[in-house]
Design an enzyme around this catalytic site. Structure first.
Site, PDB file in Angstrom:
ATOM      1  CB  ALA A 106       1.209   0.215  10.773  1.00 27.39           C
ATOM      2  N   GLY A 107      -1.791   1.083   9.648  1.00 31.33           N
ATOM      3  CA  GLY A 107      -3.140   1.450  10.062  1.00 31.33           C
ATOM      4  C   GLY A 107      -4.155   0.428   9.595  1.00 31.33           C
ATOM      5  CB  ILE A 108      -6.476  -1.730  10.804  1.00 32.11           C
ATOM      6  CG1 ILE A 108      -6.672  -1.341  12.280  1.00 32.11           C
ATOM      7  CG2 ILE A 108      -5.268  -2.631  10.614  1.00 32.11           C
ATOM      8  CD1 ILE A 108      -7.083  -2.488  13.174  1.00 32.11           C
ATOM      9  CB  THR A 109     -10.710   0.796   8.259  1.00 30.14           C
ATOM     10  OG1 THR A 109     -10.558  -0.171   7.231  1.00 30.14           O
ATOM     11  CG2 THR A 109     -10.067   2.099   7.835  1.00 30.14           C
ATOM     12  N   GLY A 140     -19.700   6.239   9.838  1.00 31.80           N
ATOM     13  CA  GLY A 140     -19.313   4.834   9.992  1.00 31.80           C
ATOM     14  C   GLY A 140     -17.870   4.632  10.407  1.00 31.80           C
ATOM     15  CD  GLN A 141     -13.604   5.564   7.937  1.00 37.44           C
ATOM     16  OE1 GLN A 141     -13.244   6.718   7.764  1.00 37.44           O
ATOM     17  NE2 GLN A 141     -12.979   4.534   7.369  1.00 37.44           N
ATOM     18  CE1 TYR A 166      -8.036   4.671   9.343  1.00 36.16           C
ATOM     19  CE2 TYR A 166      -9.284   6.520   8.452  1.00 36.16           C
ATOM     20  CZ  TYR A 166      -8.177   5.694   8.416  1.00 36.16           C
ATOM     21  OH  TYR A 166      -7.203   5.897   7.458  1.00 36.16           O
ATOM     22  N   GLY A 214       0.815  -1.208   0.000  1.00 41.33           N
ATOM     23  CA  GLY A 214       0.000   0.000   0.000  1.00 41.33           C
ATOM     24  C   GLY A 214       0.852   1.263   0.000  1.00 41.33           C
ATOM     25  CB  ILE A 215       0.236   4.565   1.580  1.00 45.84           C
ATOM     26  CG1 ILE A 215      -1.075   4.881   0.850  1.00 45.84           C
ATOM     27  CG2 ILE A 215       1.027   5.838   1.845  1.00 45.84           C
ATOM     28  CD1 ILE A 215      -2.073   5.682   1.684  1.00 45.84           C
TER      29      ILE A 215
HETATM   30  P1  NDP Z   1      -3.028  -1.041   3.664  1.00 42.22           P
HETATM   31  O1  NDP Z   1      -4.181  -1.745   4.295  1.00 42.22           O
HETATM   32  O2  NDP Z   1      -2.799  -1.185   2.206  1.00 42.22           O
HETATM   33  O3  NDP Z   1      -1.674  -1.420   4.436  1.00 42.22           O
HETATM   34  C1  NDP Z   1      -1.653  -1.348   5.840  1.00 42.22           C
HETATM   35  C2  NDP Z   1      -0.250  -1.656   6.305  1.00 42.22           C
HETATM   36  O4  NDP Z   1      -0.239  -1.564   7.734  1.00 42.22           O
HETATM   37  C3  NDP Z   1       0.202  -3.048   5.934  1.00 42.22           C
HETATM   38  O5  NDP Z   1       1.566  -3.016   5.663  1.00 42.22           O
HETATM   39  C4  NDP Z   1      -0.074  -3.822   7.223  1.00 42.22           C
HETATM   40  O6  NDP Z   1       0.752  -4.972   7.388  1.00 42.22           O
HETATM   41  C5  NDP Z   1       0.270  -2.783   8.254  1.00 42.22           C
HETATM   42  N1  NDP Z   1      -0.313  -3.065   9.554  1.00 42.22           N
HETATM   43  C6  NDP Z   1      -1.635  -3.149   9.870  1.00 42.22           C
HETATM   44  N2  NDP Z   1      -1.766  -3.453  11.168  1.00 42.22           N
HETATM   45  C7  NDP Z   1      -0.508  -3.555  11.682  1.00 42.22           C
HETATM   46  C8  NDP Z   1       0.018  -3.860  12.944  1.00 42.22           C
HETATM   47  N3  NDP Z   1      -0.782  -4.112  14.001  1.00 42.22           N
HETATM   48  N4  NDP Z   1       1.359  -3.900  13.104  1.00 42.22           N
HETATM   49  C9  NDP Z   1       2.177  -3.648  12.061  1.00 42.22           C
HETATM   50  N5  NDP Z   1       1.745  -3.354  10.826  1.00 42.22           N
HETATM   51  C10 NDP Z   1       0.411  -3.313  10.649  1.00 42.22           C
HETATM   52  O7  NDP Z   1      -3.236   0.510   4.067  1.00 42.22           O
HETATM   53  P2  NDP Z   1      -2.951   1.827   3.214  1.00 42.22           P
HETATM   54  O8  NDP Z   1      -1.672   1.720   2.499  1.00 42.22           O
HETATM   55  O9  NDP Z   1      -4.174   2.159   2.476  1.00 42.22           O
HETATM   56  O10 NDP Z   1      -2.843   2.899   4.397  1.00 42.22           O
HETATM   57  C11 NDP Z   1      -1.601   3.266   4.967  1.00 42.22           C
HETATM   58  C12 NDP Z   1      -1.851   4.371   5.991  1.00 42.22           C
HETATM   59  O11 NDP Z   1      -2.490   5.487   5.342  1.00 42.22           O
HETATM   60  C13 NDP Z   1      -2.793   3.958   7.113  1.00 42.22           C
HETATM   61  O12 NDP Z   1      -2.390   4.572   8.309  1.00 42.22           O
HETATM   62  C14 NDP Z   1      -4.132   4.502   6.677  1.00 42.22           C
HETATM   63  O13 NDP Z   1      -4.994   4.706   7.760  1.00 42.22           O
HETATM   64  C15 NDP Z   1      -3.692   5.806   6.024  1.00 42.22           C
HETATM   65  N6  NDP Z   1      -4.652   6.336   5.083  1.00 42.22           N
HETATM   66  C16 NDP Z   1      -5.004   5.641   3.971  1.00 42.22           C
HETATM   67  C17 NDP Z   1      -5.893   6.185   3.082  1.00 42.22           C
HETATM   68  C18 NDP Z   1      -6.297   5.469   1.850  1.00 42.22           C
HETATM   69  O14 NDP Z   1      -7.103   6.023   1.102  1.00 42.22           O
HETATM   70  N7  NDP Z   1      -5.771   4.283   1.563  1.00 42.22           N
HETATM   71  C19 NDP Z   1      -6.498   7.515   3.316  1.00 42.22           C
HETATM   72  C20 NDP Z   1      -6.032   8.157   4.489  1.00 42.22           C
HETATM   73  C21 NDP Z   1      -5.141   7.581   5.339  1.00 42.22           C
HETATM   74  P3  NDP Z   1       0.237  -6.420   6.855  1.00 42.22           P
HETATM   75  O15 NDP Z   1       0.349  -6.351   5.348  1.00 42.22           O
HETATM   76  O16 NDP Z   1       1.151  -7.400   7.447  1.00 42.22           O
HETATM   77  O17 NDP Z   1      -1.179  -6.538   7.307  1.00 42.22           O
END
Ligand code: NDP
Length: 240
Positions: A83-86, A143-144, A147, A13-14
């Site tokens: 790192a982030g989740i929804t 819904g968030q 988040y 991802g990002i």
């Molecule tokens: P992805 O879901 O594509 O990737 C998430 C990443 O975070 C993965 O590398 C995942 O690892 C890792 N991760 C999740 N949980 C954990 C954990 N507990 N410990 C370590 N690593 C973890 O997300 P995005 O690339 O879309 O988003 C990246 C960031 O940008 C996030 O913080 C998100 O909230 C933020 N964001 C994204 C937007 C979007 O439109 N996509 C908009 C605004 C903000 P693994 O692959 O092993 O699960």
């Protein structure tokens, strides 16, 4: 030796794009991830960037991982908390676990990781920290609740920590992406996504590249005077 950067969630991802752009900018980079072993392996094979698996919501795991990285590679001078989740749901269906998981992974992780690198950065009098927030932490989103609270918290966390870091040349900034074309956003139902894009003045989703450019700028050595700021990269959707 070039500066060492740690990117959490840095293998897809990002985060993957941030890792790659930092490497292209001459940094040594280590990418963290939580569970996607195959993605991590493929990422390292493709980019040459090593990965390290640990859960950023687990304080002890973060402290142990930082100690291990610093022992093997030297001090972490650049930290990107990406790192982030929804776990989306309307309040009626939002469970305590969904709340805790999102707060711990998105916001708790910033404390965990910053705490683990803080003493070292302070003693060496240099650091670049970038926390990835979100437009939904600035504007809220149906819904968030979980988040939006976590991401909004990141923006406050960033401003407060920036004030502490300033005396030791540690900058702490946030990047607030708008909607970016990644797996997280592809999970949004197509009809909802269409409506979202219609509200973006630039007329498209952002790309990981767009976001990583901002992170690279904020982590540059000569971005020394930029601290406590939030760089919104959202195609004009929310001017905050
Ligand atoms: P992805 O879901 O594509 O990737 C998430 C990443 O975070 C993965 O590398 C995942 O690892 C890792 N991760 C999740 N949980 C954990 C954990 N507990 N410990 C370590 N690593 C973890 O997300 P995005 O690339 O879309 O988003 C990246 C960031 O940008 C996030 O913080 C998100 O909230 C933020 N964001 C994204 C937007 C979007 O439109 N996509 C908009 C605004 C903000 P693994 O692959 O092993 O699960």
């Amino acid at each position: 030796m070039s500066r060492l950067a740690l990117v959490t969630g840095g293998q897809r991802g990002i985060g993957a794009e941030i890792s790659e752009q930092l490497k292209a900018a001459g940094r040594r980079v280590i990418a963290n991830y939580a569970s996607s072993d195959d993605a991590a392996k493929a990422f390292t094979e493709r980019t040459g960037i090593p990965t390290i698996k640990f859960d950023v919501s687990d304080f002890d795991a973060c402290v142990a991982a930082v100690a291990k990285i610093e022992e093997e590679h030297g001090p972490i001078e650049i930290l990107v908390n990406n790192a982030g989740i929804t776990r989306d749901a309307m309040m009626r269906k939002l469970t305590r676990k969904m709340w805790d998981d999102v707060i711990d992974t998105n916001l708790g992780s910033c404390y965990n990781m910053c705490k683990a690198v803080w003493e070292g950065m302070s003693a060496r009098k240099f650091g670049r920290i970038v926390n990835i927030g979100s437009i939904n932490g600035q504007a809220g989103q149906l819904g968030q609740v979980n988040y939006a609270a976590a991401k909004s918290g990141i923006h406050g966390f960033t401003k407060a920590l920036a004030q502490e870091g300033a005396r030791n040349q540690i900058t702490v900034n946030a990047v607030a992406p708008g909607y970016v074309d990644t797996e997280m956003v592809r999970a949004v139902p197509p009809d909802v996504l269409e409506k979202i894009i219609a509200r973006i003045p630039r007329g498209r989703l952002g790309t990981a590249h767009d976001i990583a450019r901002g992170v690279c700028f904020l982590t540059a050595d000569d971005a020394d005077f930029v601290t406590g700021s939030t760089l919104s990269i959202n195609g004009g959707q929310h001017m905050y």
